[in-house]
Design a protein around this motif. Structure first.
Motif, short mmCIF file in Angstrom:
data_model
loop_
_atom_site.label_atom_id
_atom_site.label_comp_id
_atom_site.label_asym_id
_atom_site.label_seq_id
_atom_site.Cartn_x
_atom_site.Cartn_y
_atom_site.Cartn_z
N VAL A 47 25.68 41.68 27.96
CA VAL A 47 26.38 40.43 27.63
C VAL A 47 26.03 39.34 28.65
N ASP A 48 26.23 38.11 28.24
CA ASP A 48 25.95 36.94 29.07
C ASP A 48 27.26 36.43 29.66
N TRP A 49 27.39 36.50 30.99
CA TRP A 49 28.60 36.03 31.67
C TRP A 49 28.37 34.69 32.36
N SER A 50 27.35 33.97 31.98
CA SER A 50 27.02 32.72 32.67
C SER A 50 28.06 31.62 32.43
N ASN A 51 28.93 31.77 31.44
CA ASN A 51 30.00 30.80 31.21
C ASN A 51 31.26 31.13 31.99
N TYR A 52 31.20 32.20 32.78
CA TYR A 52 32.34 32.59 33.60
C TYR A 52 32.03 32.35 35.07
N GLU A 53 33.07 32.10 35.84
CA GLU A 53 32.91 31.83 37.26
C GLU A 53 32.98 33.10 38.10
N SER A 54 33.79 34.09 37.67
CA SER A 54 34.04 35.24 38.53
C SER A 54 34.70 36.37 37.77
N VAL A 55 34.71 37.55 38.40
CA VAL A 55 35.51 38.68 37.93
C VAL A 55 36.43 39.08 39.07
N THR A 56 37.70 39.35 38.74
CA THR A 56 38.71 39.67 39.74
C THR A 56 39.33 41.03 39.45
N PHE A 57 39.44 41.85 40.49
CA PHE A 57 40.20 43.09 40.45
C PHE A 57 41.51 42.86 41.19
N GLU A 58 42.63 43.19 40.56
CA GLU A 58 43.93 43.16 41.23
C GLU A 58 44.42 44.59 41.40
N PHE A 59 45.03 44.88 42.54
CA PHE A 59 45.46 46.23 42.87
C PHE A 59 46.98 46.28 42.95
N ALA A 60 47.56 47.36 42.39
CA ALA A 60 49.02 47.51 42.35
C ALA A 60 49.60 47.80 43.73
N GLU A 61 48.77 48.25 44.64
CA GLU A 61 49.19 48.51 46.02
C GLU A 61 47.99 48.22 46.91
N PRO A 62 48.23 47.86 48.17
CA PRO A 62 47.10 47.57 49.07
C PRO A 62 46.11 48.73 49.12
N THR A 63 44.84 48.42 49.09
CA THR A 63 43.82 49.46 49.08
C THR A 63 43.84 50.24 50.39
N ASN A 64 43.61 51.56 50.30
CA ASN A 64 43.59 52.38 51.52
C ASN A 64 42.17 52.71 51.97
N VAL A 65 41.18 52.13 51.28
CA VAL A 65 39.77 52.28 51.65
C VAL A 65 39.06 50.96 51.38
N PRO A 66 37.96 50.67 52.09
CA PRO A 66 37.16 49.50 51.73
C PRO A 66 36.59 49.65 50.32
N THR A 67 36.49 48.55 49.61
CA THR A 67 36.03 48.57 48.22
C THR A 67 34.86 47.62 48.03
N GLN A 68 34.20 47.76 46.90
CA GLN A 68 33.09 46.87 46.56
C GLN A 68 33.03 46.70 45.05
N ILE A 69 32.82 45.45 44.61
CA ILE A 69 32.56 45.16 43.20
C ILE A 69 31.05 45.01 43.03
#
Length: 266
Positions: free
Chosen positions: A64-86
């Motif tokens: 798919v083409d996401w060029s019309n979008y600015e960003s993707v966001t992940f929201e977490f129900a609790e603070p992460t207990n490890v470093p993460t990466q998108i």
């Protein structure tokens, strides 16, 4: 599994569903990982180092083409207990430090015209509870103003550059700093690349990318990156106008620093 979540009852809901990606997560990269959908709509991801919780976003089996979008966001129900990466494409990776409740990967300066999947990874074994994943449409255009041009080959923190306070007189909250850069991969023993941005004359890192900073106030730069951008907070603008900016890093080569000024679309 979970296909009924895609069904919408109206055109308005169709628009919302096009932005929300929670129902797309149906796989993991590592067979020793697991995930489960909870009754409250969250997803619990039990991760292994550099595995991945995978959201397949293909339509009719095509990227798919996401060029019309600015960003993707992940929201977490609790603070992460490890470093993460998108990870959105092999070259578009956004690092998130431990203890955050959201992480956003911005697409500007990257090619997102052919996206097959979006992946959440962790740097260590952990438990991450995802409450929402969504795309944000573009709502602005950006006018570049050059602040610095040169050839800063940082090496092992050996070089850096300063942008004077007066350069930020026309900067405002919500504007972006853009760094045109590449990683120095001539030495095979160097396996990570870092960028550090601080208020000049201080030890304080800028706030705009605080979710991405490691314990030393640095952001991890992906091997294939050609540009890195961060949004300025009101506190960033105030301090940059007072102190200016100092930039250096670990085996990154920087050729430009621009201020991207935000102009909202009509």
């Amino acid at each position: 599994m979970g296909i009924v979540l895609l069904v919408a009852c109206s055109d308005k809901n169709d628009d919302v569903d096009k932005l929300n990606l929670m129902s797309k997560f149906d796989n993991t990269w590592n067979i020793y990982e697991s995930f489960e959908r909870n009754e409250d709509g969250t997803i619990t991801y039990n991760s292994q180092p550099w595995g991945g919780l995978v959201g397949t976003v293909k339509e009719q089996n095509m990227p798919v083409d996401w060029s019309n979008y600015e960003s993707v966001t992940f929201e977490f129900a609790e603070p992460t207990n490890v470093p993460t990466q998108i990870m959105v494409t092999p070259s578009l990776k956004t690092w998130g430090k431990k203890g955050i409740t959201s992480l956003t990967s911005y697409f500007d300066g990257q090619n997102v015209t052919s996206v097959s999947e979006v992946v959440l990874q962790t740097a260590d074994s952990g438990r991450v509870v995802v409450s929402n994943v969504y795309l944000s449409p573009k709502d602005a255009t950006w006018t570049p103003v050059n602040l610095w041009t040169g050839n800063c080959q940082c090496g092992d923190w050996q070089d850096g550059f300063i942008v004077a306070p007066e350069k930020f007189e026309d900067a405002y909250e919500g504007d972006k700093l853009e760094f045109v850069l590449s990683v120095d991969n001539a030495d095979p023993s160097v396996t990570f690349w870092l960028l550090k941005t601080i208020y000049n004359g201080t030890d304080t890192a800028l706030e705009g990318n605080s979710n991405e900073l490691n314990d030393w106030g640095c952001v991890l730069i992906s091997k294939g990156a050609a540009v890195y951008r961060m949004i300025l907070t009101a506190n960033d603008v105030m301090n940059l106008r007072q102190h200016g900016l100092f930039v250096n890093g670990h085996y990154v080569n920087i050729t430009k620093c621009n201020l991207l000024q935000k102009e909202y679309l009509n």
